[in-house]
Scaffold this motif. Structure first.
Motif, short mmCIF file in Angstrom:
data_model
loop_
_atom_site.label_atom_id
_atom_site.label_comp_id
_atom_site.label_asym_id
_atom_site.label_seq_id
_atom_site.Cartn_x
_atom_site.Cartn_y
_atom_site.Cartn_z
N LYS A 64 -76.34 43.98 -53.44
CA LYS A 64 -77.22 43.16 -52.60
C LYS A 64 -77.19 43.63 -51.14
O LYS A 64 -78.23 43.85 -50.53
CB LYS A 64 -76.79 41.69 -52.69
CG LYS A 64 -77.57 40.76 -51.77
CD LYS A 64 -77.01 39.34 -51.86
CE LYS A 64 -77.72 38.39 -50.94
NZ LYS A 64 -77.28 38.47 -49.57
N GLU A 65 -75.98 43.79 -50.60
CA GLU A 65 -75.86 44.24 -49.21
C GLU A 65 -76.34 45.68 -49.05
O GLU A 65 -76.95 46.03 -48.05
CB GLU A 65 -74.42 44.11 -48.71
CG GLU A 65 -74.04 42.71 -48.27
CD GLU A 65 -73.72 41.79 -49.45
OE1 GLU A 65 -73.55 42.28 -50.59
OE2 GLU A 65 -73.67 40.57 -49.23
N ARG A 100 -78.69 47.16 -50.62
CA ARG A 100 -80.16 47.19 -50.61
C ARG A 100 -80.73 46.66 -49.30
O ARG A 100 -81.84 47.03 -48.91
CB ARG A 100 -80.70 46.38 -51.78
CG ARG A 100 -80.51 47.10 -53.10
CD ARG A 100 -81.20 46.40 -54.24
NE ARG A 100 -81.05 47.20 -55.45
CZ ARG A 100 -80.75 46.69 -56.62
NH1 ARG A 100 -80.58 45.40 -56.78
NH2 ARG A 100 -80.62 47.49 -57.67
N GLU A 101 -79.99 45.80 -48.61
CA GLU A 101 -80.46 45.23 -47.35
C GLU A 101 -80.18 46.13 -46.16
O GLU A 101 -80.77 45.95 -45.10
CB GLU A 101 -79.81 43.86 -47.13
CG GLU A 101 -80.26 42.80 -48.12
CD GLU A 101 -79.48 41.50 -47.98
OE1 GLU A 101 -78.61 41.40 -47.09
OE2 GLU A 101 -79.75 40.58 -48.77
N HIS A 102 -79.26 47.07 -46.31
CA HIS A 102 -78.85 47.94 -45.20
C HIS A 102 -78.90 49.39 -45.65
O HIS A 102 -78.36 49.73 -46.70
CB HIS A 102 -77.44 47.58 -44.73
CG HIS A 102 -77.32 46.17 -44.26
ND1 HIS A 102 -77.56 45.81 -42.96
CD2 HIS A 102 -77.00 45.04 -44.92
CE1 HIS A 102 -77.39 44.50 -42.84
NE2 HIS A 102 -77.05 44.02 -44.02
N SER A 103 -79.50 50.22 -44.84
CA SER A 103 -79.64 51.64 -45.19
C SER A 103 -78.71 52.50 -44.34
O SER A 103 -78.42 52.18 -43.19
CB SER A 103 -81.08 52.10 -44.95
OG SER A 103 -81.97 51.36 -45.74
#
Length: 187
Positions: free
Chosen positions: A44-45, A47-50
């Protein structure tokens, strides 16, 4: 590993993703951050941060710090992370990474990353680079060259780190590189 690396490993352990924050679980933050080789991130994290594609090893650059930048961003956005002392990570370190050449390149990349984060803006310079940086490059390199011949690895490896990081910062500061006065980062 070569004898000199065994003796001075504690000076360069970060180049091999060795990290020990102690025997107790601790929340991540500040200087307590993992290396990419010894961390896990929930999907989840992730996917939210690149990851920043401008950071990380690539041709003609030893720039590092992509995982630290990512974790700092996650923590700033409210994510939490923990140091888990009982987790084990085993690394195979190939022979070519157990060399002075590898360490020099690693710490030059670290210096390049530091330059993008923390170097103060140049007030006076020579050939587009600040005078204080010229001095740092010369002094740290001379110290390393002298101590490499006279001191034990525990000493000269620290000097190699300082000289390489200074050179990385120097190389990151291209002539005409405009920096903002507030942050010292490229404009």
């Amino acid at each position: 590993p070569p004898h000199w690396l065994i003796r001075g490993f504690h000076r360069v352990e970060h180049a091999f993703a060795a990290l020990d924050l102690g025997p107790e679980p601790l929340p991540l933050g500040g200087d307590r951050l993992p290396f990419g080789a010894n961390m896990a991130i929930r999907t989840k994290e992730q996917r939210e941060h690149s990851y920043d594609p401008g950071l990380g090893p690539r041709p003609n650059s030893g720039l590092r710090g992509e995982e630290i930048t990512l974790v700092r961003g996650m923590l700033a956005a409210g994510a939490t992370g923990w140091w888990v002392p009982d987790a084990e990570v085993q690394h195979y370190v190939p022979e070519h990474r157990q060399t002075v050449r590898f360490l020099k390149a690693y710490y030059e990349g670290w210096g390049e990353w530091l330059s993008h984060r923390a170097d103060p803006p140049a007030r006076r310079g020579l050939l587009g680079r600040p005078l204080w940086l010229w001095r740092e490059v010369v002094e740290t390199r001379l110290r390393y060259l002298i101590r490499r011949r006279l001191a034990p690895p525990e000493v000269w490896l620290q000097d190699l780190k300082a000289a390489s990081a200074a050179l990385g910062r120097f190389n990151a500061r291209r002539p005409g590189d405009a920096r903002t006065p507030e942050t010292g980062l490229p404009a």
